[in-house]
Each structure stands twice: as structure tokens, then as C-alpha cells.
Design a protein around this motif. Sequence first.
Motif, mmCIF file in Angstrom:
data_model
loop_
_atom_site.group_PDB
_atom_site.id
_atom_site.type_symbol
_atom_site.label_atom_id
_atom_site.label_comp_id
_atom_site.label_asym_id
_atom_site.label_seq_id
_atom_site.Cartn_x
_atom_site.Cartn_y
_atom_site.Cartn_z
ATOM 1 N N ASP A 257 12.095 10.723 4.599
ATOM 2 C CA ASP A 257 12.179 9.456 3.895
ATOM 3 C C ASP A 257 12.803 8.346 4.600
ATOM 4 O O ASP A 257 13.234 7.554 4.233
ATOM 5 C CB ASP A 257 13.201 9.658 2.774
ATOM 6 C CG ASP A 257 14.352 10.070 3.001
ATOM 7 O OD1 ASP A 257 14.775 10.511 3.880
ATOM 8 O OD2 ASP A 257 15.363 9.945 2.196
ATOM 9 N N ARG A 258 13.056 8.681 6.002
ATOM 10 C CA ARG A 258 13.668 7.728 7.220
ATOM 11 C C ARG A 258 12.922 8.146 8.408
ATOM 12 O O ARG A 258 12.374 9.077 8.728
ATOM 13 C CB ARG A 258 14.839 8.243 7.272
ATOM 14 C CG ARG A 258 15.728 7.388 8.111
ATOM 15 C CD ARG A 258 17.176 7.587 7.939
ATOM 16 N NE ARG A 258 17.847 6.344 8.489
ATOM 17 C CZ ARG A 258 18.353 6.669 9.838
ATOM 18 N NH1 ARG A 258 18.577 7.762 10.683
ATOM 19 N NH2 ARG A 258 19.132 5.544 10.160
ATOM 20 N N TRP B 270 15.485 0.788 15.799
ATOM 21 C CA TRP B 270 15.139 0.328 14.609
ATOM 22 C C TRP B 270 15.230 1.601 13.761
ATOM 23 O O TRP B 270 15.198 2.782 14.274
ATOM 24 C CB TRP B 270 13.865 -0.322 14.493
ATOM 25 C CG TRP B 270 12.658 0.877 14.772
ATOM 26 C CD1 TRP B 270 12.035 0.794 16.145
ATOM 27 C CD2 TRP B 270 12.134 1.655 14.045
ATOM 28 N NE1 TRP B 270 11.106 1.710 16.164
ATOM 29 C CE2 TRP B 270 11.046 2.130 14.798
ATOM 30 C CE3 TRP B 270 11.934 2.243 12.668
ATOM 31 C CZ2 TRP B 270 10.073 3.216 14.609
ATOM 32 C CZ3 TRP B 270 11.243 2.949 12.190
ATOM 33 C CH2 TRP B 270 10.332 3.588 13.155
ATOM 34 N N SER B 271 15.499 1.704 12.344
ATOM 35 C CA SER B 271 15.431 2.415 11.322
ATOM 36 C C SER B 271 14.817 1.973 10.128
ATOM 37 O O SER B 271 15.124 0.738 9.802
ATOM 38 C CB SER B 271 16.955 3.031 10.953
ATOM 39 O OG SER B 271 17.518 2.150 10.625
ATOM 40 N N ALA B 272 14.009 2.674 9.375
ATOM 41 C CA ALA B 272 13.295 2.213 8.312
ATOM 42 C C ALA B 272 13.504 3.320 7.140
ATOM 43 O O ALA B 272 13.224 4.532 7.650
ATOM 44 C CB ALA B 272 11.894 1.944 8.597
ATOM 45 N N GLU B 273 13.863 2.996 5.855
ATOM 46 C CA GLU B 273 13.791 3.949 4.899
ATOM 47 C C GLU B 273 13.637 3.213 3.608
ATOM 48 O O GLU B 273 13.564 2.357 3.471
ATOM 49 C CB GLU B 273 15.030 4.764 4.977
ATOM 50 C CG GLU B 273 16.446 4.177 4.901
ATOM 51 C CD GLU B 273 17.819 4.734 4.962
ATOM 52 O OE1 GLU B 273 17.825 5.682 4.409
ATOM 53 O OE2 GLU B 273 18.454 4.448 6.001
ATOM 54 N N THR C 103 6.243 1.992 1.550
ATOM 55 C CA THR C 103 6.797 0.688 2.264
ATOM 56 C C THR C 103 8.200 0.960 1.959
ATOM 57 O O THR C 103 8.771 1.012 1.157
ATOM 58 C CB THR C 103 6.162 -0.493 1.297
ATOM 59 O OG1 THR C 103 4.824 -0.559 1.493
ATOM 60 C CG2 THR C 103 6.942 -1.638 1.738
ATOM 61 N N PRO C 104 9.098 0.848 3.316
ATOM 62 C CA PRO C 104 10.531 0.965 3.389
ATOM 63 C C PRO C 104 10.900 -0.111 2.570
ATOM 64 O O PRO C 104 10.363 -1.252 2.930
ATOM 65 C CB PRO C 104 10.804 1.120 4.773
ATOM 66 C CG PRO C 104 9.462 0.626 5.613
ATOM 67 C CD PRO C 104 8.312 0.917 4.635
ATOM 68 N N THR C 105 12.270 0.102 2.088
ATOM 69 C CA THR C 105 13.037 -0.941 1.477
ATOM 70 C C THR C 105 14.204 -1.336 2.128
ATOM 71 O O THR C 105 14.748 -2.396 2.022
ATOM 72 C CB THR C 105 13.329 -0.853 0.138
ATOM 73 O OG1 THR C 105 14.207 0.447 0.152
ATOM 74 C CG2 THR C 105 12.252 -0.578 -0.951
ATOM 75 N N ASN C 106 14.522 -0.696 3.394
ATOM 76 C CA ASN C 106 15.572 -0.929 3.958
ATOM 77 C C ASN C 106 15.423 -0.603 5.555
ATOM 78 O O ASN C 106 14.983 0.337 5.818
ATOM 79 C CB ASN C 106 16.834 0.052 3.769
ATOM 80 C CG ASN C 106 17.921 -0.107 4.475
ATOM 81 O OD1 ASN C 106 18.423 -1.322 5.297
ATOM 82 N ND2 ASN C 106 19.097 0.783 4.362
#
Length: 105
Positions: free
Chosen positions: A25-26, A102-105, A50-53
Motif C-alpha cells: 500500500d506504499r 518521494w513516497s506515495a500511499e 491511485t495514491p491519496t498521499n
Amino acid sequence: FSDDIDGDVSFAGNVTINGDFIRNDRAVGNVNSNTDASGDIVIPHGLSFTPTNINVTQLGNGASPLLPQVITSSIDATNFTVRWFSPTTGTAAASTTVAFHWSAE
């Protein structure tokens, strides 16, 4: 230890868990690349949703600091776009080398 039908797991007493755990999830990464003519860099995040953070941090590579902006309309299940700006002029940093995490989750 118990496991119910919806996937919740509970433990009673002392529990030790060893091993590597993979989060699906990340996603995270480092980029060292040039922006395009609009000051953008497109990042393929590799998540199945689609990540939200999304977080972006410029890495100290000796260049002048720039300001990142995630273009929210660009976020989808495959990519997101980061636009870089000059903090002194406010204009997009076109064709500029930038290094960031960068990070996306």
C-alpha cells in the motif's frame, strides 16, 4: 491466535514476529533527473491504485533549492507529476536537474 472471516487477526499474550514484511500500500523512490520544458517530472509509482498521499523532498545535491508541487490532476493508478519552481522567481524550473525522494500511499 484467531482469524475471522473478514481478515482481522488477533493475538493473545506475548507475540514475536520475525521476518521481512512487504507493504503493497506504499511505494517510495529516489529520482535524479531533468525537468521538462514545463518544470515537470513524471513518476511511475508502481502501485495498483491511485495514491491519496504523496510526499516529495528535494535531496541536497549542491544545486539551488527548488519548490516541488505535486500536480493533483496528474495522480492516477500509474503515475503522478511533480512540477518544480524557483523560490526566487516563482517560475517553473524548466530543463533543470533535480534530485528528490518521494513516497506515495
